[in-house]
Write an enzyme that holds these catalytic residues in place. Sequence first.
Site, PDB file in Angstrom:
ATOM      1  N   SER A  14      -3.943  -0.960   1.393  1.00 37.48           N
ATOM      2  CA  SER A  14      -3.457  -0.119   0.293  1.00 37.48           C
ATOM      3  C   SER A  14      -2.731   1.044   0.934  1.00 37.48           C
ATOM      4  O   SER A  14      -2.943   1.340   2.119  1.00 37.48           O
ATOM      5  CB  SER A  14      -4.655   0.407  -0.509  1.00 37.48           C
ATOM      6  OG  SER A  14      -4.284   1.481  -1.342  1.00 37.48           O
TER       7      SER A  14
ATOM      8  N   TYR B 161     -13.247   3.781  -1.097  1.00 34.42           N
ATOM      9  CA  TYR B 161     -12.028   2.962  -1.064  1.00 34.42           C
ATOM     10  C   TYR B 161     -11.125   3.386   0.093  1.00 34.42           C
ATOM     11  O   TYR B 161     -10.635   2.550   0.864  1.00 34.42           O
ATOM     12  CB  TYR B 161     -11.318   3.112  -2.408  1.00 34.42           C
ATOM     13  CG  TYR B 161     -10.173   2.169  -2.659  1.00 34.42           C
ATOM     14  CD1 TYR B 161     -10.410   0.871  -3.132  1.00 34.42           C
ATOM     15  CD2 TYR B 161      -8.854   2.559  -2.462  1.00 34.42           C
ATOM     16  CE1 TYR B 161      -9.356   0.007  -3.392  1.00 34.42           C
ATOM     17  CE2 TYR B 161      -7.798   1.700  -2.714  1.00 34.42           C
ATOM     18  CZ  TYR B 161      -8.051   0.424  -3.183  1.00 34.42           C
ATOM     19  OH  TYR B 161      -6.999  -0.439  -3.437  1.00 34.42           O
TER      20      TYR B 161
END
Length: 260
Positions: A142, A155
């Site tokens: 990401s 995350y």
Amino acid sequence: MSEKFLSGKITLVTGSTSGIGLGIAKCLAQAGADIVLNGFGEHSQAEQDIQSLGVKTLFHGADMRKPLEIQDLVETIEKSWGQVDVLVNNAGIQHVSSIEDFPTDKWDDVLAINLTSSFHTTRLVLPGMRFKNWGRILNIASVHGLVASVNKSAYVAAKHGLVGLTKVTALETATTGITCNAICPGWVLTPLVQHQVDTRAKAMNISIAQATKQLLSEKEPSMQFTTPEELGALALFLCSVAGNNVRGVAWNMDGGWAAQ
Ligand code: NAD
């Protein structure tokens, strides 16, 4: 690059029952790859869509939090079809909360699915790839593997870790025909992000359209979502001969997010 250059390649895409994983699986299938689907929820429509592209599919519902189930996933593929040629580590979840309030079980789940599962799949498929002296490992990290945002501690930690794992895998395979790279999307409108839009709209008492615009304007200068199909095209490039010596790269497709 021939149109079906992945013909007969055994391809595992984790978390491919929806969103980015399904989009990438379809792009690789269009290039001839046989696809192993994994993930939760309905999967028969995804299997039918991919089979209609003229390739084989297999489904295995391994929970990517569980190393023994991941082992069974890889062993099942090897028994059914043979050794994995292309591995796309895509399964992922999100939880949004400040560090003080972050539920510890959610921390464990985010790290297990978004990071540790990729260690397990990678260690299990590498012997087969080394035997064939060819392989492609694509880690769907990401932009949060490159920069941070508040309230996403697990995350961001997992995705930074995944970029690190990508580099080590690339180095340990550098003299072989196996490559490992990370793809780092910005916002992609999948169920994972729709949930964040819906939560924002509810919390701020604004419309979904307003919440979507806010979400994009905070981070993504292009004001556009990246699509699973665009990510699939990048995955195809990395699988092609043009990607033979692309190793250990973390390639963002983020509308300018990380350029700021
Ligand atoms: P999604 O929720 O649409 O899909 C996630 C997939 O993972 C689903 O198939 C789901 O069933 C599967 N999954 C979840 N938990 C699992 C588990 N324990 N075991 C096996 N499968 C499991 O989400 P998405 O947006 O398509 O995300 C896919 C990947 O892309 C994730 O790694 C995510 O972090 C990453 N990503 C997404 C965005 C975005 O904006 N959507 C941005 C950057 C990175």
